[in-house]
Design a protein around this motif. Structure first.
Motif: not given
Length: 425
Positions: A212, A243, A246-247, A262, A264, A375-376
């Motif tokens: 990643s 977090a 990070r997204t 993203f 975890t 994002k996801n």
């Protein structure tokens, strides 16, 4: 509290990557206060990591596993002590025993064999479709580019998996800086492949690395925000479980394999019993080790246009040349039964041990924790289209073996968890 948003397309890589690296290193060194500040920051992180590595070595010397372990039933019942939660945060890794009952996992494995056989995969297989691990000393693991079998989809949409993922997601600080970065109780469905390694296998394994993002972790503004405490000499304030931003990160375009979501935790579920000395996963269970990797590349023994060998569209390699301290910390997972699952924080350094004449099968299905966020959600829409068509997901080579396969999982087989994970509800 606002919800995080982010761009979703891969970022265009610099036309002159060496120049971009030189410019970024100069900028980051200035933030750290020049040469003296860079050295001081690295010494602080190095001392922290040294203490953690010594702890790992003590476990290994006693023949013990440092991996926290918990039974699925305790997660389902909420029977989890604060001490155990802190242990997960300290080491960034976890084994969930009986994630699936052993017989169910073995049945998953049998069904996967039937799925491959009835569709004559061996006659169709064209060889590896990517070179994502091309910078590592490795023999390619026995990865099958299969995504839409019944066992894989049933495991992804299982209530048991959803409960484990929620437990893992809640170890993160998902609200900070006035933003809710992700929903810890709702995962997106991130399809990945399976590994089937037969008895008698000889394999040189897979070198230590993280996924990643490679050069992106230094060069991209969103990653610089993620690691702002590391890059400003405030390591004491750095929280690898926050977090924030990070997204918002993406990877450079151009690779055949990447991660558009993203995560975890990365993870896999065992489909066979596996002994810890039989070519299994090893990690450096130190979530803060990424700070060491990032600052190591800024030291004056590394060329100005180099980041300890990091390259776009490749994993971020960790090795004896640049990171001998981290290599001392590599430690294997404990013995597993079919149905156990293993998980590791997205920044954790991991590898696969070499093996000669493997005893027993080494079969797993890869299922991470990828909580729903903007994002996801965007990636889930693409995943849903590939699921409907039986094609390979965008993060993997377009091999598309399953388009016309029999017994593929269908929309009629989706439960509520599966539909939500694919963004269909």
């Amino acid at each position: 509290m606002t919800t995080a948003t982010s761009p979703h397309a891969p970022t265009q890589r610099p036309d002159d990557l060496p120049a971009a690296i030189r410019e970024t290193k100069a900028q980051l060194r200035a933030q750290l206060g020049g040469p003296a500040g860079v050295k001081a920051a690295f010494r602080e992180v190095e001392a922290f990591v040294e203490e953690r590595v010594k702890e790992i070595e003590e476990y290994n010397a006693r023949g013990e596993s440092i991996w926290p372990e918990i039974n699925y039933d305790d997660i389902a019942a909420g029977n989890i002590s604060e001490e155990f939660k802190e242990k997960v945060r300290r080491y960034g890794v976890l084994v969930v025993r009986n994630h699936f009952p052993r017989e169910q996992a073995l049945e998953f494995d049998r069904e996967l064999v039937d799925y491959v056989d009835v569709n004559d995969f061996d006659a169709q297989y064209r060889g590896p479709g990517d070179d994502f691990f091309g910078t590592l000393a490795a023999s390619r693991p026995e990865i099958f580019p299969i995504y839409w079998s019944r066992p894989q989809m049933q495991a992804r949409q299982s209530e048991r998996t959803a409960k484990v993922q929620a437990f893992l997601n809640h170890r993160w600080k998902f609200e900070s800086e006035g933003v809710k970065w992700f929903d810890p109780d709702q995962d997106s469905m991130y399809p990945d492949r399976i590994r089937r390694r037969p008895p008698g296998t000889n394999s040189s394994g897979l070198g230590a690395h993280t996924d990643s993002g490679a050069v992106e972790r230094w060069l991209l503004p969103a990653y610089q925000k993620v690691f702002q405490d590391v890059f400003s000499g405030n390591f004491a304030n750095y929280d690898p479980w926050d977090a924030a931003h990070r997204t918002e990160v993406n990877e450079y375009e151009g690779g055949s394999t990447m991660c558009s979501a993203f995560r975890t935790f990365q993870g896999w579920t065992a489909l066979s019993d596996q002994q810890r000395d039989q070519g299994v996963l090893a990690t450096v269970p130190i979530p803060e080790a990424m700070a060491y990797i990032l600052l190591r590349a800024l030291q004056d023994d590394v060329a100005e246009d180099d980041l300890c060998g990091a390259a776009p569209s490749r994993v971020l390699a960790v090795n004896e040349q640049w990171h001998p301290l981290l290599m001392r910390g590599l430690t294997n997972i404990p013995d597993l039964q079919a149905g156990d699952s293993v998980w590791w924080h997205a920044d954790i350094v991991h590898a696969v041990d070499p093996i000669e004449d493997q005893q027993g099968w080494g079969n797993v299905m890869y299922i991470p924790a990828a909580p729903m966020c903007d994002k996801n959600k965007a990636y889930s829409k693409q995943v849903a289209e590939h699921f409907l068509n039986g094609t390979s997901p965008d993060d993997f080579p377009a091999e598309d073996y399953e388009v016309d396969w029999q017994d593929r999982f269908t929309t009629a087989d989706l439960n509520e968890i599966g539909r939500r994970g694919l963004g269909l509800d």
